[in-house]
Design an enzyme around this catalytic site. Sequence first.
Site, short mmCIF file in Angstrom:
data_model
loop_
_atom_site.label_atom_id
_atom_site.label_comp_id
_atom_site.label_asym_id
_atom_site.label_seq_id
_atom_site.Cartn_x
_atom_site.Cartn_y
_atom_site.Cartn_z
N ASP A 250 7.60 35.33 -7.95
CA ASP A 250 7.47 36.64 -8.59
C ASP A 250 7.16 37.73 -7.57
O ASP A 250 6.11 37.70 -6.92
CB ASP A 250 6.35 36.52 -9.64
N GLY A 293 15.48 41.88 -11.73
CA GLY A 293 16.88 42.32 -11.69
C GLY A 293 17.23 43.22 -10.52
O GLY A 293 18.37 43.69 -10.40
N ASP A 314 9.37 42.65 -17.86
CA ASP A 314 8.69 41.68 -18.74
C ASP A 314 9.04 41.92 -20.20
O ASP A 314 8.75 42.98 -20.75
CB ASP A 314 7.18 41.79 -18.55
C1 GLA Z 1 5.10 39.47 -13.79
C2 GLA Z 1 6.16 38.54 -14.36
C3 GLA Z 1 5.65 37.84 -15.60
C4 GLA Z 1 4.38 37.07 -15.27
C5 GLA Z 1 3.36 38.00 -14.64
C6 GLA Z 1 2.18 37.23 -14.10
O1 GLA Z 1 4.80 40.52 -14.63
O2 GLA Z 1 7.34 39.26 -14.64
O3 GLA Z 1 6.62 36.97 -16.13
O4 GLA Z 1 4.71 36.01 -14.42
O5 GLA Z 1 3.91 38.72 -13.55
O6 GLA Z 1 1.27 38.06 -13.47
#
Ligand code: GLA
Length: 500
Positions: A250, A293, A314
């Site tokens: 991430d 993306g 998200d």
């Molecule tokens: C980002 C990701 C989420 C999750 C959070 C965790 O926002 O896109 O899917 O993994 O981090 O902090």
Amino acid sequence: MYACRRLLFAVFAATCLTSKADSQILTPKPQPAPRVNGPTIYGARPGHPFLYRIPAQGERPMKFSVKNLPNTLQLDPDTGIISGTTPGRGTYNLRFKAKNKHGSSQRTFRLVSGDTLSLTPSMGWNSWYAHYSRITDKMMREAADIMISTGMADVGYQYVNVDDCWMNTDVGNDPQRIGPFRDDHGTIMPTKHFPDMKGLADYIHSKGLKAGLYTSPGPLTCTHCGGAYEHEAQDAKQFADWGFDFLKYDWCSYGHITPRTAPLPELKKPYATMGALLQQQNRDILYNLCQYGMGNVWEWGTEVGGQSWRTSGDLGFELSKIFAVALKNSEHRAFQKPGGWNDPDYIQIGYIGNARGGGLPAPCPFTPTEQYSFMSLWSLMASPLFYSGDMTKLDDFTLNVLCNPEVIDINQDALGEGANVLRLTPTTFIMVKNLEDGGQAIGLCNASEEQTSMTANWSALGFKSKQHVRDVWRQKDLGKMKQFDTIVPKHGVVLLRVSN
Ligand code: GLA
């Protein structure tokens, strides 16, 4: 007399309540006789540890057998768990069989030993939208237990994945979570809620399931835990040594190293680095790119070793827009194929936390119709299917939405196509997904605020003759038809499987 009337009223009220709940459950209960489920094609790398629990519904005890099982693999006939070492390169045509006192069921399984993993979209559970920073080792083990006890594993859910917050942080109110990011050897340090990462992965494996975890290419994860920056090789090896089978990577604080506006090679770099490192491990580790993306990740996700890539931000922040998110994700359908999938984020139905406040799990904001739509859209798109709600609060309705094997078959179809979208009006559209058997899955989708009549016109869909139509949610044949007319409820999807 009064007592009798009270009793009658109680029976009446209970009946009303039951029938209301039941009327939302469209899918017949699984039969006691076996039904083998799961993908019909599966990729694994030669010489690596192999683990696969044959998904099969039906009453236990059940006896499993496998035809043409390579001699590097062993089957436990009581659990249906296959383990061992992936055989040398090649395609192995296996046949699974499950038998109990009510009958038997078989299913083909093409094991492709080679470089490509995730020949169908990955399926499992992820901790994020249920537990956020509350996640513990105990909750993870419980999720694995429940994946088995509820029958989720019997329809193909397999990965049990911890998201952010398994490693130490330097902020927050929970002293158990605060501590140094790394020890003197530079090893990443889990929180006190995760006393034994290897033990956790072993526990998940003992059920025939697979274990996943999370980190960031940046120095910090999105919740200020320790990331992999400048420790990538050490962490990749550590994750493999612990026995993990899935990594979500991430972006988070990597923006401080490379701005999001940087040229494409800079955006790809951290993902390519970790992708190469994962491939050097003696394990099959699925790699989920999470960078929302940027840089049209769908164009290069496979090139950096990814098996899936988030196509947007998200979904927890956009739950009122699942149709719009699905339409956006579908724009990239041409870039996905077996081995690499567009990921529009997790299925958030049942009890979920509050993405904005990190709150405790509560009923999700969706109507029953919308929950069916969520699962229908994700299946038509061939998206990874990760449930991200509270496993301890799964009820019959949520399980019925998550566990219809005919819906999952559409998602897992070996052709690996994402549905094509035919827009009819600004708020209605039809999704058509070609299937390996020559048939199609069709979704009549109504994103509007009112129920609407819709028609699937065969000639507009390219069919020349009448088609057999099956209502997939109800698992019911509707007959041979010249076209299909129906009323689709507000925010609904009518999901069909059609064939010649
Ligand atoms: C980002 C990701 C989420 C999750 C959070 C965790 O926002 O896109 O899917 O993994 O981090 O902090």
